[in-house]
Each structure stands twice: as C-alpha cells, then as structure tokens.
Design an enzyme around this catalytic site. Structure first.
Site, PDB file in Angstrom:
ATOM      1  N   GLY A  76       0.833  -1.200   0.000  1.00 46.90           N
ATOM      2  CA  GLY A  76       0.000   0.000   0.000  1.00 46.90           C
ATOM      3  C   GLY A  76       0.863   1.242   0.000  1.00 46.90           C
TER       4      GLY A  76
ATOM      5  N   GLU B 136       5.116  -6.532   1.174  1.00 48.33           N
ATOM      6  CA  GLU B 136       4.977  -6.953  -0.236  1.00 48.33           C
ATOM      7  C   GLU B 136       4.797  -5.771  -1.165  1.00 48.33           C
ATOM      8  OE1 GLU B 136       1.236  -8.733   0.249  1.00 48.33           O
ATOM      9  OE2 GLU B 136       1.993 -10.600   1.043  1.00 48.33           O
ATOM     10  N   PRO B 137       5.765  -4.886  -1.248  1.00 48.38           N
ATOM     11  CA  PRO B 137       5.582  -3.733  -2.134  1.00 48.38           C
ATOM     12  C   PRO B 137       5.623  -4.127  -3.604  1.00 48.38           C
ATOM     13  CG  PRO B 137       7.799  -3.738  -1.213  1.00 48.38           C
ATOM     14  CD  PRO B 137       7.063  -4.884  -0.563  1.00 48.38           C
TER      15      PRO B 137
ATOM     16  N   ARG C  80      -4.525   2.366 -16.410  1.00 43.51           N
ATOM     17  CA  ARG C  80      -4.716   2.969 -15.081  1.00 43.51           C
ATOM     18  C   ARG C  80      -5.515   4.273 -15.099  1.00 43.51           C
ATOM     19  NH1 ARG C  80      -1.324   4.583 -11.937  1.00 43.51           N
ATOM     20  NH2 ARG C  80      -2.112   3.656 -10.047  1.00 43.51           N
TER      21      ARG C  80
ATOM     22  N   CYS D  26     -11.020   2.281 -30.199  1.00 47.18           N
ATOM     23  CA  CYS D  26     -12.391   2.688 -30.445  1.00 47.18           C
ATOM     24  C   CYS D  26     -13.219   2.550 -29.173  1.00 47.18           C
ATOM     25  CB  CYS D  26     -12.968   1.914 -31.617  1.00 47.18           C
ATOM     26  SG  CYS D  26     -12.114   2.373 -33.122  1.00 47.18           S
ATOM     27  N   GLU D  27     -12.875   3.374 -28.225  1.00 44.01           N
ATOM     28  CA  GLU D  27     -13.517   3.508 -26.923  1.00 44.01           C
ATOM     29  C   GLU D  27     -13.113   4.902 -26.466  1.00 44.01           C
ATOM     30  OE1 GLU D  27     -15.093   1.159 -24.941  1.00 44.01           O
ATOM     31  OE2 GLU D  27     -14.648  -0.650 -26.095  1.00 44.01           O
TER      32      GLU D  27
HETATM   33  C1  LIG Z   1      -1.241  -6.100  -5.341  1.00 42.15           C
HETATM   34  C2  LIG Z   1      -0.777  -6.579  -4.045  1.00 42.15           C
HETATM   35  C3  LIG Z   1       0.343  -6.000  -3.434  1.00 42.15           C
HETATM   36  C4  LIG Z   1       1.091  -4.831  -4.015  1.00 42.15           C
HETATM   37  O1  LIG Z   1       0.392  -3.621  -3.932  1.00 42.15           O
HETATM   38  P1  LIG Z   1       1.121  -2.269  -4.367  1.00 42.15           P
HETATM   39  O2  LIG Z   1       0.107  -1.218  -4.141  1.00 42.15           O
HETATM   40  O3  LIG Z   1       1.503  -2.408  -5.808  1.00 42.15           O
HETATM   41  O4  LIG Z   1       2.330  -2.109  -3.531  1.00 42.15           O
HETATM   42  C5  LIG Z   1       0.776  -6.568  -2.246  1.00 42.15           C
HETATM   43  N1  LIG Z   1       0.143  -7.615  -1.677  1.00 42.15           N
HETATM   44  C6  LIG Z   1      -0.937  -8.172  -2.244  1.00 42.15           C
HETATM   45  C7  LIG Z   1      -1.579  -9.328  -1.591  1.00 42.15           C
HETATM   46  C8  LIG Z   1      -1.438  -7.676  -3.437  1.00 42.15           C
HETATM   47  O5  LIG Z   1      -2.520  -8.241  -3.978  1.00 42.15           O
END
Ligand SMILES: *Cc1c(COP(=O)(O)O)cnc(C)c1O
Length: 413
Positions: free
Chosen positions: A224, A265-266, A304, A334-335
């Site tokens: 996050g 988990e970045p 995005r 074409c959107e």
């Molecule tokens: C997508 C995801 C992340 C990475 O999120 P970011 O916002 O890209 O850092 C980490 N953990 C899990 C379980 C995810 O699904």
C-alpha cells in the site's frame, strides 16, 4: 533548452529511435534505489521483502530483484511458475491469491510454496488434507478503510479479500480441529495508503490477533506504499512508519515471547517510478474547446487512467520548451480512452514523442490485445546500457491459440 529526459545517461529519444513506439522503458537503478531505500528505512526491524510481481512481471525484473535478495509475492500459479523459472527458491515465494479453487492451492503446495489462505472453506480443505504437515499463512480482512480510492481499497467490510476478523472464532476452531500449522498472518488493506497511522491500524490488528497463534514465524503487513504521481503528492513517510512500527514491535515481541520476521509486499513502490511509457502523437484534432492529442496507444497498453482515475505526468520529449497549452490526451482505441483531461503540456505537434511517467507498475502487466492491437516492446536500462527485454508483438501473435477450421468442410459435411 530544457534538459532532455535521460535514463542513466541515455536520451529517451535515442531509445525511441532504436526501438520505436509505443514502448515501455524501465530504469533498473531506480528499482534498486527504491529497494535499498525500503530496507534502509526498516533496518532496525527483521524485515523481509516479497515483491508483488503482478505490478511488473517481466522475468528480467524478477531476476534483478532476486539478485538483490528480494523474495516475491504471487497471486496466480502462473506467477509462481514465472518466479520459479526466474530462479527464486520456493521458500522465497509466497502465494497470495484471491477466490481461487482448492485445486490451484494444491498444485502450489506441491511446489513447496507457502500459501496465504483467505477464505474459510479453503482453510477447512487445507486442514483436512494437510493437517499439521504443511505450514500456511492466513490473510485477514481487517475491516478498515485504507488506500487511495474505492477501486484500490481491499480491507474494508465489503471487500472480497481475506477472512473477516469477525470470523476469528471460526478460524481458530478450524485451525484447532485440524491442527493446522499457521506460521504467518497477513493483512493488505489497499494500495496507496497515505499515512503511517492508517497503515498501523492494519498492523495493530495483526499484533493483537497474533497472540492467538502460538506457532507464528512472521507477520506480513502487505503493501500500500504510494508513490508520488504529481509533484506535490503526499506519500507515506517510510522513516516515520518504520519508527512507529518499531516502537510497537518491541512491545509485541515481548508479549509474543519470541521474535518474528516482518514481511512487506511492495509492488508499486519498487517499480512504478522506474517505468516510462513512450508514445508517438498521431493526430492533433480540434475538440469542442480543447484540442485532442491522439497517440499511438490506448487503454490496451496503459489502463490505469481509465480504470482507477490515475494521474500520470506527461512530458513532451520532442518539444520540452514549447508554449504550454491545454490538451485532452487520448488513445487510438475505439472507446473513450482518455489518458489526461485538460492537461497543460508544452505544445504538441504531430510526430512528437510523449512520455507517461510513473508507468512501471500496472502498465505493461495490465495490457491487452483489444482492438487487435499489439502489445508494446519493453526495454531495460541496466548499468548504462539498454536491453530489449520483450519483443514488440507482431500481427501473427494475434493468431496464437486460435484454431482455424474450414467450417464448411470440417463441420457441415
Ligand atoms: C497487489 C498486491 C500487493 C502490491 O500492492 P502495491 O500497491 O503495488 O504495492 C501486495 N500484496 C498483495 C496481496 C497484493 O494483492
């Protein structure tokens, strides 16, 4: 003349001349700097990083992160295969899927990969089959509102991710019944969390819940971590967060009675700023009040802005000193694929090369062949040199896996 965009000394326009557009380019030195920055901020804690590879899953990027000592967070068995193929050891991979079949969980367990279980049924299935013989992690839904906007919040009450903390008694009873070996607890509340306190809310839930699971080896606080998309964007202050977690970690470790590992988990944090998406202007078209700049790409390559309302800074590399004017930058699909509305950009002319900044995360990995358009090439800049790391697709790729029948002859005769 404004200084042109240089990637490790190589002018971006030169890269475009070599590989054409549309083109994704990644600067490895920025990924490494982000990785080191993260580790340094948390240097007082027993931190391990698991790169969320759905953000950018090119195997060269995976290999770089592996080389630097990073682990990987995967969300599908195919990502697990990619990670293994890239040389990650099974023990450095965690599998954090959502709403998948038990079948897929079993296949991943057979590869000796740790599974993060996020629903009660699969927890029960897991216990019945593996009992205490295979360790697992449990993903909790913390019921908090964190993260940028509705599209990317995953921890709130209505979210589909994780097992609700209000089902804790059920979780405990299943774990006891089958003697499941739970070695990790996980929360991931959403993308783009802005304050340390918001982040800590999720962490606090883990710290409290952990006391009910005596055999833990780690807590996984997910991700996050926002990056700045605009110049004055507020981002999470890592040092501040690390300090706050550190204080709480001390007392938690004492309560828990043993020191655990702390996992993150970045995805975006590691790769977003390293990525540039380069496109060419096809047309300048009169609009109602504001002209359209139509480029040789669309939401098939960078979704995005349309999917999340995301803002990507746009540079005009061909005319950086031009007079600033307002444009609607749009794609060729074409959107209604508007990249930017009423954006002030140095005058854009037909043929000008535009650059979308911050395009490393969820750019190429979300691309498609919609409109039968081809996916872009990818280039990596590593130690001052450029490397093609994915070929631009060719039209024959559109035929791949299509099965051609002679309908009259084969089916109707
Ligand atoms: C997508 C995801 C992340 C990475 O999120 P970011 O916002 O890209 O850092 C980490 N953990 C899990 C379980 C995810 O699904």
């Amino acid at each position: 003349m404004k200084s042109p965009l240089l990637l490790q000394g190589i002018p971006a326009l030169e890269i475009v001349e070599r590989y054409g557009t549309p083109l994704y380019v990644y600067d490895a030195s920025i990924i490494e700097a982000q990785y080191r920055k993260f580790l340094e901020a948390f240097s007082l804690l027993p931190v391990k990083l698991r790169y969320a590879c759905k953000a950018l899953s090119n195997v060269n990027i995976l290999q770089l992160l592996k080389k630097w000592g990073c682990g990987v967070d995967t969300v599908s068995i195919q990502e697990v295969e990619l990670a293994l193929w890239s040389g990650f050891r099974a023990k450095d991979i965690i599998f954090t899927p959502n709403c998948i079949s038990f079948d897929e969980i079993q296949q991943v367990v057979e590869k000796n990969i740790l599974v993060n279980i996020e629903d009660l049924q699969n927890l029960e299935n897991f216990g019945r089959l593996y009992s205490c013989h295979v360790p697992c992690c449990i993903r909790l839904k913390p019921h908090i509102l964190a993260g940028g906007n509705f599209h990317i919040q995953t921890g709130h009450a209505d979210s589909k991710f994780g097992i609700s903390i209000y089902d804790m008694e059920e979780i405990i009873s299943i774990v006891k019944k089958y003697q499941i070996h739970v070695i990790g607890l996980h929360v991931h509340s959403g993308s783009e969390i802005k304050t340390a306190d918001q982040f800590l809310q999720g962490a606090e839930i883990l710290f409290q819940t952990a006391l009910r699971f005596p055999s833990l080896e780690f807590l996984d606080l997910g991700s996050g971590f926002k990056v700045a998309y605009k110049k004055d964007d507020k981002v999470l202050n890592l040092a501040d967060l690390a300090q706050k977690i550190y204080a709480r970690w001390q007392s938690f470790s004492k309560d828990y009675g043993k020191s655990l590992e702390l996992w993150f988990e970045p995805g975006k944090f590691l790769v977003s700023q390293a990525g540039y998406f380069l496109v060419k202007t096809n047309v300048i078209k009169k609009g109602n009040q504001i002209p359209f700049a139509g480029v040789d790409s669309g939401f098939n390559h960078l979704v995005r802005p349309m999917l999340y309302d995301a803002y990507h800074e746009i540079l005009n590399l061909s005319n950086p000193d031009g007079q600033r004017k307002s444009y609607n930058v749009v794609g060729y699909i074409c959107e209604t694929d508007t990249f930017a509305k009423e954006r002030e950009i140095p005058e854009i002319r037909v043929g000008d090369i535009l650059c979308f900044c911050n395009a490393g995360a969820y750019g190429f990995s979300m691309s498609s062949q919609y409109n039968s358009r081809l996916r872009p090439a990818e280039v990596l800049i590593y130690q001052g040199k450029d490397y093609l790391i994915r070929h631009r697709e060719k039209w024959q790729d559109l035929l791949q896996n299509q099965v051609l029948w002679d309908l009259d002859k084969d089916l109707f005769s």
